[in-house]
Design a protein around this motif. Sequence first.
Motif, PDB file in Angstrom:
ATOM      1  N   TYR A 106       9.128  -8.888   3.248  1.00 61.29           N
ATOM      2  CA  TYR A 106       9.283 -10.269   2.804  1.00 61.29           C
ATOM      3  C   TYR A 106      10.549 -10.924   3.369  1.00 61.29           C
ATOM      4  O   TYR A 106      10.628 -12.147   3.431  1.00 61.29           O
ATOM      5  CB  TYR A 106       9.319 -10.350   1.281  1.00 61.29           C
ATOM      6  CG  TYR A 106       7.990 -10.067   0.618  1.00 61.29           C
ATOM      7  CD1 TYR A 106       6.816 -10.676   1.059  1.00 61.29           C
ATOM      8  CD2 TYR A 106       7.912  -9.212  -0.481  1.00 61.29           C
ATOM      9  CE1 TYR A 106       5.602 -10.427   0.436  1.00 61.29           C
ATOM     10  CE2 TYR A 106       6.702  -8.963  -1.112  1.00 61.29           C
ATOM     11  CZ  TYR A 106       5.549  -9.572  -0.653  1.00 61.29           C
ATOM     12  OH  TYR A 106       4.347  -9.333  -1.280  1.00 61.29           O
TER      13      TYR A 106
ATOM     14  N   GLY B 199       6.723  -5.130  -5.199  1.00 58.65           N
ATOM     15  CA  GLY B 199       7.641  -5.553  -6.248  1.00 58.65           C
ATOM     16  C   GLY B 199       8.859  -4.670  -6.315  1.00 58.65           C
ATOM     17  O   GLY B 199       8.894  -3.578  -5.726  1.00 58.65           O
TER      18      GLY B 199
ATOM     19  N   THR C 195       1.804  -8.759 -11.689  1.00 61.25           N
ATOM     20  CA  THR C 195       3.059  -9.292 -12.241  1.00 61.25           C
ATOM     21  C   THR C 195       3.629  -8.179 -13.124  1.00 61.25           C
ATOM     22  O   THR C 195       3.860  -7.079 -12.638  1.00 61.25           O
ATOM     23  CB  THR C 195       2.810 -10.610 -13.000  1.00 61.25           C
ATOM     24  OG1 THR C 195       1.878 -10.392 -14.059  1.00 61.25           O
ATOM     25  CG2 THR C 195       2.290 -11.681 -12.054  1.00 61.25           C
TER      26      THR C 195
ATOM     27  N   PHE D 211       5.163  -4.984   7.238  1.00 62.04           N
ATOM     28  CA  PHE D 211       5.726  -6.299   6.940  1.00 62.04           C
ATOM     29  C   PHE D 211       6.861  -6.131   5.947  1.00 62.04           C
ATOM     30  O   PHE D 211       6.971  -5.117   5.272  1.00 62.04           O
ATOM     31  CB  PHE D 211       4.657  -7.260   6.382  1.00 62.04           C
ATOM     32  CG  PHE D 211       4.420  -7.075   4.906  1.00 62.04           C
ATOM     33  CD1 PHE D 211       3.764  -5.954   4.426  1.00 62.04           C
ATOM     34  CD2 PHE D 211       4.892  -8.005   4.001  1.00 62.04           C
ATOM     35  CE1 PHE D 211       3.578  -5.777   3.065  1.00 62.04           C
ATOM     36  CE2 PHE D 211       4.699  -7.829   2.637  1.00 62.04           C
ATOM     37  CZ  PHE D 211       4.037  -6.710   2.174  1.00 62.04           C
TER      38      PHE D 211
ATOM     39  N   LEU E   6       1.006   2.064  -7.011  1.00 66.44           N
ATOM     40  CA  LEU E   6      -0.180   1.312  -7.464  1.00 66.44           C
ATOM     41  C   LEU E   6      -0.958   0.753  -6.271  1.00 66.44           C
ATOM     42  O   LEU E   6      -2.196   0.773  -6.259  1.00 66.44           O
ATOM     43  CB  LEU E   6       0.232   0.194  -8.416  1.00 66.44           C
ATOM     44  CG  LEU E   6       0.887   0.666  -9.733  1.00 66.44           C
ATOM     45  CD1 LEU E   6       1.255  -0.525 -10.613  1.00 66.44           C
ATOM     46  CD2 LEU E   6      -0.029   1.615 -10.499  1.00 66.44           C
ATOM     47  N   GLY E   7      -0.238   0.264  -5.259  1.00 61.55           N
ATOM     48  CA  GLY E   7      -0.916  -0.267  -4.071  1.00 61.55           C
ATOM     49  C   GLY E   7      -1.736   0.805  -3.379  1.00 61.55           C
ATOM     50  O   GLY E   7      -2.882   0.567  -2.958  1.00 61.55           O
TER      51      GLY E   7
ATOM     52  N   ALA F  62       0.830  -1.210   0.000  1.00 59.89           N
ATOM     53  CA  ALA F  62       0.000   0.000   0.000  1.00 59.89           C
ATOM     54  C   ALA F  62       0.865   1.261   0.000  1.00 59.89           C
ATOM     55  O   ALA F  62       0.400   2.335  -0.399  1.00 59.89           O
ATOM     56  CB  ALA F  62      -0.929   0.000   1.217  1.00 59.89           C
ATOM     57  N   THR F  63       2.123   1.145   0.438  1.00 57.18           N
ATOM     58  CA  THR F  63       3.034   2.287   0.429  1.00 57.18           C
ATOM     59  C   THR F  63       3.546   2.598  -0.975  1.00 57.18           C
ATOM     60  O   THR F  63       4.169   3.635  -1.184  1.00 57.18           O
ATOM     61  CB  THR F  63       4.237   1.998   1.342  1.00 57.18           C
ATOM     62  OG1 THR F  63       4.660   0.636   1.104  1.00 57.18           O
ATOM     63  CG2 THR F  63       3.899   2.173   2.803  1.00 57.18           C
TER      64      THR F  63
ATOM     65  N   ALA G 142      11.279 -10.127  -3.612  1.00 57.85           N
ATOM     66  CA  ALA G 142      10.252  -9.078  -3.760  1.00 57.85           C
ATOM     67  C   ALA G 142       9.155  -9.475  -4.750  1.00 57.85           C
ATOM     68  O   ALA G 142       7.996  -9.087  -4.580  1.00 57.85           O
ATOM     69  CB  ALA G 142      10.904  -7.774  -4.220  1.00 57.85           C
TER      70      ALA G 142
HETATM   71  N1  NAP Z   1       5.227   0.979 -12.499  1.00 57.94           N
HETATM   72  C1  NAP Z   1       5.407   0.206 -13.544  1.00 57.94           C
HETATM   73  O1  NAP Z   1       5.863   0.649 -14.611  1.00 57.94           O
HETATM   74  C2  NAP Z   1       5.054  -1.258 -13.463  1.00 57.94           C
HETATM   75  C3  NAP Z   1       4.894  -1.988 -14.648  1.00 57.94           C
HETATM   76  C4  NAP Z   1       4.567  -3.338 -14.573  1.00 57.94           C
HETATM   77  C5  NAP Z   1       4.405  -3.934 -13.333  1.00 57.94           C
HETATM   78  N2  NAP Z   1       4.582  -3.202 -12.205  1.00 57.94           N
HETATM   79  C6  NAP Z   1       4.459  -3.876 -10.919  1.00 57.94           C
HETATM   80  O2  NAP Z   1       3.512  -3.197 -10.114  1.00 57.94           O
HETATM   81  C7  NAP Z   1       3.851  -3.369  -8.723  1.00 57.94           C
HETATM   82  C8  NAP Z   1       3.808  -2.021  -8.015  1.00 57.94           C
HETATM   83  O3  NAP Z   1       4.623  -1.115  -8.709  1.00 57.94           O
HETATM   84  P1  NAP Z   1       4.645   0.459  -8.367  1.00 57.94           P
HETATM   85  O4  NAP Z   1       4.865   1.153  -9.647  1.00 57.94           O
HETATM   86  O5  NAP Z   1       3.502   0.825  -7.518  1.00 57.94           O
HETATM   87  O6  NAP Z   1       6.008   0.519  -7.539  1.00 57.94           O
HETATM   88  P2  NAP Z   1       6.364   1.154  -6.107  1.00 57.94           P
HETATM   89  O7  NAP Z   1       5.660   2.452  -5.945  1.00 57.94           O
HETATM   90  O8  NAP Z   1       7.862   1.165  -6.036  1.00 57.94           O
HETATM   91  O9  NAP Z   1       5.775   0.101  -5.054  1.00 57.94           O
HETATM   92  C9  NAP Z   1       6.470  -1.068  -4.710  1.00 57.94           C
HETATM   93  C10 NAP Z   1       5.916  -1.605  -3.419  1.00 57.94           C
HETATM   94  O10 NAP Z   1       6.594  -2.846  -3.110  1.00 57.94           O
HETATM   95  C11 NAP Z   1       6.986  -2.814  -1.743  1.00 57.94           C
HETATM   96  N3  NAP Z   1       8.139  -3.703  -1.546  1.00 57.94           N
HETATM   97  C12 NAP Z   1       9.252  -3.799  -2.300  1.00 57.94           C
HETATM   98  N4  NAP Z   1      10.065  -4.739  -1.797  1.00 57.94           N
HETATM   99  C13 NAP Z   1       9.434  -5.268  -0.713  1.00 57.94           C
HETATM  100  C14 NAP Z   1       9.771  -6.262   0.236  1.00 57.94           C
HETATM  101  N5  NAP Z   1      10.934  -6.945   0.164  1.00 57.94           N
HETATM  102  N6  NAP Z   1       8.886  -6.532   1.227  1.00 57.94           N
HETATM  103  C15 NAP Z   1       7.699  -5.879   1.318  1.00 57.94           C
HETATM  104  N7  NAP Z   1       7.336  -4.902   0.445  1.00 57.94           N
HETATM  105  C16 NAP Z   1       8.204  -4.605  -0.548  1.00 57.94           C
HETATM  106  C17 NAP Z   1       7.318  -1.350  -1.477  1.00 57.94           C
HETATM  107  O11 NAP Z   1       7.304  -1.134  -0.074  1.00 57.94           O
HETATM  108  P3  NAP Z   1       7.927   0.200   0.619  1.00 57.94           P
HETATM  109  O12 NAP Z   1       7.671   1.338  -0.352  1.00 57.94           O
HETATM  110  O13 NAP Z   1       7.108   0.326   1.878  1.00 57.94           O
HETATM  111  O14 NAP Z   1       9.372  -0.058   0.832  1.00 57.94           O
HETATM  112  C18 NAP Z   1       6.145  -0.683  -2.211  1.00 57.94           C
HETATM  113  O15 NAP Z   1       4.997  -0.712  -1.392  1.00 57.94           O
HETATM  114  C19 NAP Z   1       5.217  -4.074  -8.714  1.00 57.94           C
HETATM  115  O16 NAP Z   1       5.002  -5.459  -8.545  1.00 57.94           O
HETATM  116  C20 NAP Z   1       5.750  -3.853 -10.123  1.00 57.94           C
HETATM  117  O17 NAP Z   1       6.622  -4.899 -10.520  1.00 57.94           O
HETATM  118  C21 NAP Z   1       4.895  -1.877 -12.221  1.00 57.94           C
END
Ligand code: NAP
Length: 231
Positions: A58, A86, A133, A56, A17-18, A13-14, A107
């Motif tokens: 991972y 991720g 994914t 939490f 997208l979450g 959620a931080t 992750a």
């Molecule tokens: N943005 C894109 O272009 C894109 C494209 C395709 C797929 N996705 C997928 O969409 C998802 C979200 O992406 P986003 O763009 O929202 O990225 P983001 O803002 O960087 O969010 C990533 C999230 O994953 C959490 N996280 C990372 N490592 C972790 C761990 N070891 N344990 C627990 N939490 C962990 C982070 O937690 P903290 O912030 O609290 O550290 C954060 O809440 C990811 O799975 C990414 O692969 C994104």
Amino acid sequence: MDIEGSRVLVAGATGVLGGRLARALKAEGAEVVLAGRDSARLAELGDELDCQTVVFDYSDPDSVSGAVDRACDELGGLDCLVVATGAVAFGEARQLDPEILTGLIEANASGPIHLITEALRKIEPGGSVVAITAVVAEFPTAGMAAYSASKAALAAFLAATRRELRREVDILEVSPGHMETGFADRALAGEPPSMPEGEDVDTLIGQVVEAISEGRREIRYDPKSREITVK
Ligand SMILES: NC(=O)c1ccc[n+]([C@@H]2O[C@H](COP(=O)([O-])OP(=O)(O)OC[C@H]3O[C@@H](n4cnc5c(N)ncnc54)[C@H](OP(=O)(O)O)[C@@H]3O)[C@@H](O)[C@H]2O)c1
């Protein structure tokens, strides 16, 4: 699944997208518990959305099972898990650092799989699991071999689990293309290559919410046609 009144745990959620998914589900009437790794940002979001939170990571398996238990306690059960966690890394496969590989697998694959299995023991029949994914799971990309592999592992787990749980729990895989969330700039290693203009985040969030309520299986971006299909 009927979103209104449903009990939802949003992991990641931080993240961008979450956070957006948590807001959208809350706006549709879900009761939401927010889970994230960064405790300060999580607390801020919890205050803003008036939701309970649980920290939490991972890398700490007890915190993963603990997040599910806490959500069940707060909500009086669980109908839906959203996995929006991720991490990415860039660079040639032959330069891959084993520690970066471990971080990516944790992750994107082993951590989410652990979280999903914990949640599946608690989710009520008729509920759902949603996990993000990435397009590279189906279309592995040069310079992102390990990231592609880690996402493909999660995609395979979701597909097999869906077969096991047919008619019990909906499993939705969200496989987006690049979006301007800053995700690539938070890479564990390497520099992102130049990317096409990102997909629209609002459109994706709306599609995910609709897909949950309709019990869909996948939302998939096709990099050739640049179209999104929902099945
Ligand atoms: N943005 C894109 O272009 C894109 C494209 C395709 C797929 N996705 C997928 O969409 C998802 C979200 O992406 P986003 O763009 O929202 O990225 P983001 O803002 O960087 O969010 C990533 C999230 O994953 C959490 N996280 C990372 N490592 C972790 C761990 N070891 N344990 C627990 N939490 C962990 C982070 O937690 P903290 O912030 O609290 O550290 C954060 O809440 C990811 O799975 C990414 O692969 C994104």
